[in-house]
Motif scaffolding. Structure first.
Motif, mmCIF file in Angstrom:
data_model
loop_
_atom_site.group_PDB
_atom_site.id
_atom_site.type_symbol
_atom_site.label_atom_id
_atom_site.label_comp_id
_atom_site.label_asym_id
_atom_site.label_seq_id
_atom_site.Cartn_x
_atom_site.Cartn_y
_atom_site.Cartn_z
ATOM 1 N N MET B 82 18.931 42.174 35.205
ATOM 2 C CA MET B 82 20.136 42.212 34.370
ATOM 3 C C MET B 82 21.273 41.543 35.107
ATOM 4 S SD MET B 82 22.083 45.273 32.435
ATOM 5 C CE MET B 82 23.341 45.722 33.574
ATOM 6 N N GLN B 83 22.078 40.779 34.379
ATOM 7 C CA GLN B 83 23.239 40.133 34.971
ATOM 8 C C GLN B 83 24.470 40.632 34.242
ATOM 9 O OE1 GLN B 83 22.776 38.172 37.450
ATOM 10 N NE2 GLN B 83 20.590 37.853 37.271
ATOM 11 N N THR B 84 25.546 40.817 34.983
ATOM 12 C CA THR B 84 26.804 41.219 34.361
ATOM 13 C C THR B 84 27.911 40.361 34.934
ATOM 14 O OG1 THR B 84 26.023 43.469 34.334
ATOM 15 C CG2 THR B 84 28.342 43.170 33.976
ATOM 16 N N ALA B 85 28.811 39.915 34.075
ATOM 17 C CA ALA B 85 29.946 39.154 34.575
ATOM 18 C C ALA B 85 31.179 39.625 33.826
ATOM 19 C CB ALA B 85 29.732 37.657 34.345
ATOM 20 N N SER B 86 32.330 39.470 34.481
ATOM 21 C CA SER B 86 33.545 39.821 33.758
ATOM 22 C C SER B 86 34.629 38.835 34.134
ATOM 23 C CB SER B 86 33.983 41.238 34.091
ATOM 24 O OG SER B 86 34.532 41.278 35.365
ATOM 25 N N THR B 87 35.510 38.601 33.192
ATOM 26 C CA THR B 87 36.612 37.706 33.469
ATOM 27 C C THR B 87 37.866 38.317 32.847
ATOM 28 O OG1 THR B 87 37.431 35.466 33.182
ATOM 29 C CG2 THR B 87 36.151 36.335 31.422
ATOM 30 N N CYS B 88 39.005 38.057 33.430
ATOM 31 C CA CYS B 88 40.214 38.714 32.954
ATOM 32 C C CYS B 88 41.373 37.755 32.885
ATOM 33 C CB CYS B 88 40.601 39.856 33.875
ATOM 34 S SG CYS B 88 39.214 40.912 34.246
ATOM 35 N N PHE B 89 42.209 38.009 31.903
ATOM 36 C CA PHE B 89 43.419 37.220 31.723
ATOM 37 C C PHE B 89 44.551 38.199 31.949
ATOM 38 C CE2 PHE B 89 46.022 33.942 30.289
ATOM 39 C CZ PHE B 89 46.826 34.341 29.229
ATOM 40 N N TRP B 90 45.105 38.216 33.159
ATOM 41 C CA TRP B 90 46.113 39.215 33.484
ATOM 42 C C TRP B 90 47.017 38.702 34.577
ATOM 43 C CZ3 TRP B 90 42.017 43.167 35.556
ATOM 44 C CH2 TRP B 90 41.490 42.729 36.771
ATOM 45 N N ASP B 91 47.773 39.590 35.185
ATOM 46 C CA ASP B 91 48.698 39.216 36.235
ATOM 47 C C ASP B 91 48.057 39.560 37.585
ATOM 48 O OD1 ASP B 91 50.758 38.925 38.019
ATOM 49 O OD2 ASP B 91 52.217 40.058 36.835
ATOM 50 N N ASN B 92 47.698 38.534 38.345
ATOM 51 C CA ASN B 92 46.971 38.762 39.595
ATOM 52 C C ASN B 92 47.709 39.601 40.616
ATOM 53 O OD1 ASN B 92 44.489 37.674 39.390
ATOM 54 N ND2 ASN B 92 45.220 35.599 39.772
ATOM 55 N N SER B 93 49.033 39.561 40.586
ATOM 56 C CA SER B 93 49.748 40.270 41.652
ATOM 57 C C SER B 93 49.762 41.770 41.422
ATOM 58 C CB SER B 93 51.170 39.746 41.753
ATOM 59 O OG SER B 93 51.791 39.815 40.488
ATOM 60 N N THR B 94 49.610 42.219 40.176
ATOM 61 C CA THR B 94 49.711 43.660 39.941
ATOM 62 C C THR B 94 48.409 44.305 39.476
ATOM 63 O OG1 THR B 94 50.356 43.222 37.684
ATOM 64 C CG2 THR B 94 52.129 43.544 39.251
ATOM 65 N N ASP B 95 47.533 43.500 38.856
ATOM 66 C CA ASP B 95 46.337 44.110 38.275
ATOM 67 C C ASP B 95 45.142 43.879 39.174
ATOM 68 O OD1 ASP B 95 47.428 42.658 35.177
ATOM 69 O OD2 ASP B 95 48.046 44.512 36.136
ATOM 70 N N GLY B 96 44.145 44.747 39.046
ATOM 71 C CA GLY B 96 42.959 44.571 39.878
ATOM 72 C C GLY B 96 41.765 45.269 39.278
ATOM 73 N N SER B 97 40.587 44.979 39.869
ATOM 74 C CA SER B 97 39.389 45.634 39.377
ATOM 75 C C SER B 97 38.519 46.004 40.556
ATOM 76 C CB SER B 97 38.613 44.710 38.452
ATOM 77 O OG SER B 97 37.970 43.716 39.193
ATOM 78 N N CYS B 98 37.587 46.915 40.305
ATOM 79 C CA CYS B 98 36.688 47.362 41.363
ATOM 80 C C CYS B 98 35.368 47.700 40.700
ATOM 81 C CB CYS B 98 37.293 48.590 42.029
ATOM 82 S SG CYS B 98 36.203 49.368 43.185
ATOM 83 N N THR B 99 34.262 47.213 41.274
ATOM 84 C CA THR B 99 32.950 47.495 40.702
ATOM 85 C C THR B 99 32.105 48.165 41.767
ATOM 86 O OG1 THR B 99 33.132 45.476 39.435
ATOM 87 C CG2 THR B 99 30.991 46.486 39.532
ATOM 88 N N VAL B 100 31.448 49.269 41.385
ATOM 89 C CA VAL B 100 30.584 49.947 42.342
ATOM 90 C C VAL B 100 29.170 49.928 41.788
ATOM 91 C CG1 VAL B 100 30.040 52.138 43.417
ATOM 92 C CG2 VAL B 100 32.393 51.454 43.184
ATOM 93 N N ARG B 101 28.240 49.392 42.572
ATOM 94 C CA ARG B 101 26.829 49.386 42.170
ATOM 95 C C ARG B 101 26.125 50.488 42.966
ATOM 96 N NH1 ARG B 101 25.876 43.999 44.011
ATOM 97 N NH2 ARG B 101 28.120 43.945 44.015
ATOM 98 N N TRP B 102 25.551 51.427 42.273
ATOM 99 C CA TRP B 102 24.941 52.580 42.929
ATOM 100 C C TRP B 102 23.498 52.646 42.503
ATOM 101 C CZ3 TRP B 102 22.518 57.033 41.368
ATOM 102 C CH2 TRP B 102 22.531 58.128 42.258
ATOM 103 N N GLU B 103 22.581 52.973 43.381
ATOM 104 C CA GLU B 103 21.205 53.126 42.936
ATOM 105 C C GLU B 103 20.544 54.260 43.696
ATOM 106 O OE1 GLU B 103 20.087 49.085 44.951
ATOM 107 O OE2 GLU B 103 18.264 50.231 44.622
ATOM 108 N N ASN B 104 19.564 54.870 43.031
ATOM 109 C CA ASN B 104 18.690 55.766 43.762
ATOM 110 C C ASN B 104 17.268 55.305 43.451
ATOM 111 O OD1 ASN B 104 17.908 56.859 41.318
ATOM 112 N ND2 ASN B 104 18.957 58.802 41.616
#
Lengths: 171, 118
Positions: B82-104
């Protein structure tokens, strides 16, 4: 201002790939699980001044003049997904490029809608269909009267594609 | 004069999206919900809801001037890709994202948090 934006965007693109590598830190193994964190690291990130938002004057605007059209967005997603994914087979490298391409295409189409003061977040998932089960869900903490989302999922014999757009009003 | 006051009020806020706090919150919530469990079709809906709602409530307790979008994908380990991608149109100085990949051993879990400044 647009030159500065372009430069910032270029900087972000150049740094994005290695900084994801830098940003990745494998944290402790608890029981049998592993987790990885990835985020985009801006070049000016550690400089406090770069972090401060640019100060803006009051607009005295109570709400958006033009709301984000969720129905039109769903149609755009349906259009893009069907045209790019119809008759395609799942392959690892192809789908890596395709998710990024789809993201860029959808973002360009959303920008063409020219809805002012809305920030857009787009998520695209492409996966192989091998009889496994999965669950995708999302929740948002936002202003329900102004912010909205649209999503569309597409399936063919070997793969599925899911695209979601979130539109958040910038007050 | 108005601008000076706005500038000082921004300096008092800890502006910007802080990735470390957010990723800790996400990891704790996933660990607490799924832990070492295998994929159970009848439970997975509950898991995604609880992960996302826990994350959201912890994030809102941080008290930052942000709107949040949290997405959680739970997938059975079956050899599928599976592939996942994301793109955003926002203000780089104030907005942000975080992705956590967890597996067992049985399950993959991917949680993405996007924070957009108001």
């Amino acid at each position: 201002m647009s030159d500065k934006e372009k430069q910032q965007r270029k900087e972000k693109r150049v740094v994005k790939v290695p900084s994801n590598g830098r940003g990745k830190d494998t944290t402790g193994r608890t029981k049998d699980s592993i987790s990885t964190v990835s985020y985009i690291d801006e070049l000016g990130h550690h400089d406090d001044n770069a972090r401060l938002a640019p100060t803006m004057e009051n607009t005295y605007q109570m709400g958006p003049y033009k709301r984000f059209p969720a129905k039109a967005a769903t149609d755009i997603l349906k259009d893009v997904l069907t045209s790019y994914l119809q008759e395609e087979k799942y392959e690892v490298e192809w789908s890596q490029k395709m998710t990024k391409t789809l993201c860029e295409v959808i973002r360009a189409r959303m920008k063409e809608l020219m809805i002012p003061r809305y920030k857009i977040v787009i998520l695209v998932h492409i996966g192989q269909l091998t009889g496994q089960s999965m669950q995708i869900s999302s929740r948002c903490l936002w202003d329900a009267s102004n912010d909205t989302f649209a999503s569309y999922s597409f399936k063919n014999s070997s793969l599925f594609g899911l695209a979601t757009v979130y539109a958040v009003y910038f007050e | 004069m108005l601008l000076e006051r706005e500038i000082t009020s921004w300096k008092r806020h800890k502006a910007g999206f802080v990735v470390e706090d957010v990723s800790t919150i996400i990891k704790e919530s996933v660990e607490a919900t799924i832990g070492g469990n295998a994929y159970q079709h009848n439970r997975v809906n509950q898991w995604t809801t609880s992960i996302v709602e826990q994350c959201l409530s912890q994030l809102s307790k941080l008290g930052k001037p942000f709107k949040y979008i949290i997405t959680c994908v739970i997938m059975q380990k079956n050899g599928a890709g599976m592939q996942t991608a994301s793109t955003c149109f926002w203000d780089n100085s104030t907005d942000g994202s975080c992705t956590v990949r967890w597996e067992n051993k049985f399950v993959y879990c991917i949680v993405s948090v996007f924070g957009l400044a108001i």
